[in-house]
Write a protein that holds these residues in place. Structure first.
Motif, PDB file in Angstrom:
ATOM      1  N   SER A  88       0.306   0.697   3.696  1.00  0.00           N
ATOM      2  CA  SER A  88      -0.852   0.596   2.793  1.00  0.00           C
ATOM      3  C   SER A  88      -0.711   1.546   1.602  1.00  0.00           C
ATOM      4  CB  SER A  88      -2.160   0.855   3.538  1.00  0.00           C
ATOM      5  OG  SER A  88      -2.129   2.105   4.179  1.00  0.00           O
ATOM      6  N   ARG A  89      -0.056   2.679   1.786  1.00  0.00           N
ATOM      7  CA  ARG A  89       0.125   3.631   0.681  1.00  0.00           C
ATOM      8  C   ARG A  89       1.156   3.137  -0.327  1.00  0.00           C
ATOM      9  NH1 ARG A  89       2.494   8.096   0.914  1.00  0.00           N
ATOM     10  NH2 ARG A  89       3.552   7.768   2.919  1.00  0.00           N
ATOM     11  N   LEU A  90       2.196   2.469   0.180  1.00  0.00           N
ATOM     12  CA  LEU A  90       3.352   2.179  -0.676  1.00  0.00           C
ATOM     13  C   LEU A  90       3.511   0.707  -1.048  1.00  0.00           C
ATOM     14  CD1 LEU A  90       5.806   4.492   1.292  1.00  0.00           C
ATOM     15  CD2 LEU A  90       4.713   4.998  -0.900  1.00  0.00           C
ATOM     16  N   ALA A  91       2.677  -0.166  -0.453  1.00  0.00           N
ATOM     17  CA  ALA A  91       2.917  -1.610  -0.613  1.00  0.00           C
ATOM     18  C   ALA A  91       2.709  -2.118  -2.033  1.00  0.00           C
ATOM     19  CB  ALA A  91       2.048  -2.404   0.355  1.00  0.00           C
ATOM     20  N   HIS A  92       2.135  -1.295  -2.905  1.00  0.00           N
ATOM     21  CA  HIS A  92       1.965  -1.758  -4.292  1.00  0.00           C
ATOM     22  C   HIS A  92       3.323  -1.968  -4.975  1.00  0.00           C
ATOM     23  CE1 HIS A  92       2.191   2.651  -4.422  1.00  0.00           C
ATOM     24  NE2 HIS A  92       2.849   2.462  -5.539  1.00  0.00           N
ATOM     25  N   THR A  93       4.407  -1.428  -4.390  1.00  0.00           N
ATOM     26  CA  THR A  93       5.729  -1.609  -5.012  1.00  0.00           C
ATOM     27  C   THR A  93       6.300  -3.008  -4.748  1.00  0.00           C
ATOM     28  OG1 THR A  93       6.879  -0.704  -3.090  1.00  0.00           O
ATOM     29  CG2 THR A  93       6.295   0.854  -4.826  1.00  0.00           C
ATOM     30  N   LEU A  94       5.679  -3.737  -3.817  1.00  0.00           N
ATOM     31  CA  LEU A  94       6.131  -5.116  -3.539  1.00  0.00           C
ATOM     32  C   LEU A  94       5.474  -6.067  -4.535  1.00  0.00           C
ATOM     33  CD1 LEU A  94       7.481  -7.284  -1.662  1.00  0.00           C
ATOM     34  CD2 LEU A  94       5.378  -7.228  -0.302  1.00  0.00           C
ATOM     35  N   LYS A  95       6.278  -6.943  -5.122  1.00  0.00           N
ATOM     36  CA  LYS A  95       5.737  -7.925  -6.076  1.00  0.00           C
ATOM     37  C   LYS A  95       5.818  -9.309  -5.414  1.00  0.00           C
ATOM     38  CE  LYS A  95       4.950  -4.983  -9.381  1.00  0.00           C
ATOM     39  NZ  LYS A  95       4.233  -4.098  -8.418  1.00  0.00           N
ATOM     40  N   PRO A  96       4.724  -9.742  -4.791  1.00  0.00           N
ATOM     41  CA  PRO A  96       4.788 -10.980  -3.993  1.00  0.00           C
ATOM     42  C   PRO A  96       4.715 -12.283  -4.789  1.00  0.00           C
ATOM     43  CG  PRO A  96       2.650  -9.922  -3.739  1.00  0.00           C
ATOM     44  CD  PRO A  96       3.430  -9.078  -4.695  1.00  0.00           C
ATOM     45  N   ARG A  97       4.586 -12.200  -6.081  1.00  0.00           N
ATOM     46  CA  ARG A  97       4.605 -13.408  -6.908  1.00  0.00           C
ATOM     47  C   ARG A  97       5.247 -13.099  -8.240  1.00  0.00           C
ATOM     48  NH1 ARG A  97       0.646 -14.338  -3.232  1.00  0.00           N
ATOM     49  NH2 ARG A  97       0.439 -16.509  -2.620  1.00  0.00           N
TER      50      ARG A  97
END
Ligand code: MTE
Length: 317
Positions: A88-97
């Motif tokens: 939850s802290r780091l998942a903003h680095t994933l670009k799912p689209r």
């Protein structure tokens, strides 16, 4: 897998299901009104946006759902690190689209799908499933998706297809846990690979999942698309997948490669077969204090036991 103590979450924090449904219908209604004129059939959506799905009562357990907060902050997603709050802290680095999913191997109709197209291929359903982690905790999650079987039938597996292999994205730029030497220790080999026997993948419970709690799947829960196999330990449900491959040999999965004596290919929830380092007879439902008895096949025995007739489940753990 590492064992961590679950945080103490008060039972009063468990969302009342009716409240959740009312709130969800309201939010979906509002969003539909706001978005209807602008939306095209293939428009991209993003995490947290409402996602409409018809609830399938037949596939909804009666247990109270775990809170959205717990589901989205207490995660296993080793690509982000080994601590429960790393995703939850780091998942903003994933670009799912944008995102593509390759469906290939022994199929008559291989195809590379854009996730927006994939998500709209079949009607989305809401299903409330139990999730039992091999570490001994469990949750109840209202997922949104459609049966993986629908996609499999569209791909038309050939007679050579005996197993289905799922592969998570490999990209150390988006997944800090895949960078060597960074963020704690993980013994996994990347990319994360999981697999099912073809008949398990075709089982009506196996869900290709795009959302939860009336929303587009949050990154930490495996955006933009994951598999959910509710009668198996949670690690069989691979997140953020980019490839679904039909193969003739049993795939070598990430956890089997890391620790074959602890994690087998089948990994069916089974209170009678302990993990070499801890019991599997009981579990702690996140949000509850007392441990519960773990149910055979996570409570789905009526529906799935026949898949394993004649098999020694101690040997095929
Ligand atoms: N998929 C990938 N790619 N990487 C992972 O580390 N962890 C698994 C599974 N899928 C994992 C994964 C484990 S151990 C569990 S219990 C579930 O995801 C957790 O799903 P959740 O965080 O949505 O509850």
């Amino acid at each position: 897998m590492l064992i961590k103590r679950a945080p103490d979450i008060k039972s009063s924090e468990i969302t009342d299901f009716q409240f959740y449904l009312d709130r969800r219908s309201f939010l979906i209604g509002m969003a539909a009104m706001a978005l209807a004129p602008a939306r095209s059939a293939t428009a991209a959506v993003s995490a947290g946006e409402p996602l409409k799905a018809k609830r399938k009562e037949k596939f909804a357990v009666q247990d109270a759902p775990t809170t959205l907060k717990s589901i989205t902050t207490y995660n296993n997603f080793y690509e982000f690190g080994v601590n429960k709050d790393d995703p939850s802290r780091l998942a903003h680095t994933l670009k799912p689209r944008p995102w593509t999913i390759q469906v290939d191997g022994h199929v008559a109709r291989p195809k590379k799908y854009d996730v927006e197209e994939l998500m709209r291929l079949f009607p989305l359903e809401e299903r409330v499933y139990r999730l039992r982690c091999v570490e001994g905790w469990s949750m109840v999650i209202p997922w949104i998706g459609y049966p993986l079987a629908s996609l499999i039938k569209r791909a038309q597996p050939t007679s050579k297809a005996k197993f289905v292999e799922f592969t998570t994205l490999l990209d150390p730029a988006q997944f800090p846990g895949q960078r060597k030497g960074l963020l704690n220790f993980s013994s996994l080999e990347w990319p994360y690979v999981e697999g099912l026997r073809l008949d398990e993948a075709l089982h009506p419970l196996t869900l290709l999942t795009f959302g939860l709690y009336g929303q587009v799947l949050p990154n930490q829960n495996g955006a933009p698309v994951r598999v959910v196999v509710p009668w198996k330990y949670g690690f069989k449900s691979a997140k953020s997948i980019v490839r679904i491959r039909f193969v003739s040999e049993q795939p070598k999965t990430a956890w089997e490669k890391a620790t074959p004596s602890e994690y087998g290919f089948y990994s069916n929830v089974n209170p009678a077969v302990d993990h070499p380092r801890w019991t599997q007879a009981t579990e702690r439902r996140i949000g509850e204090f007392r441990r519960r008895q773990t149910l055979m096949f996570n409570g789905y025995a009526d529906q799935v036991a026949s898949l394993y007739t004649g098999m020694d489940l101690k040997k095929h753990y």
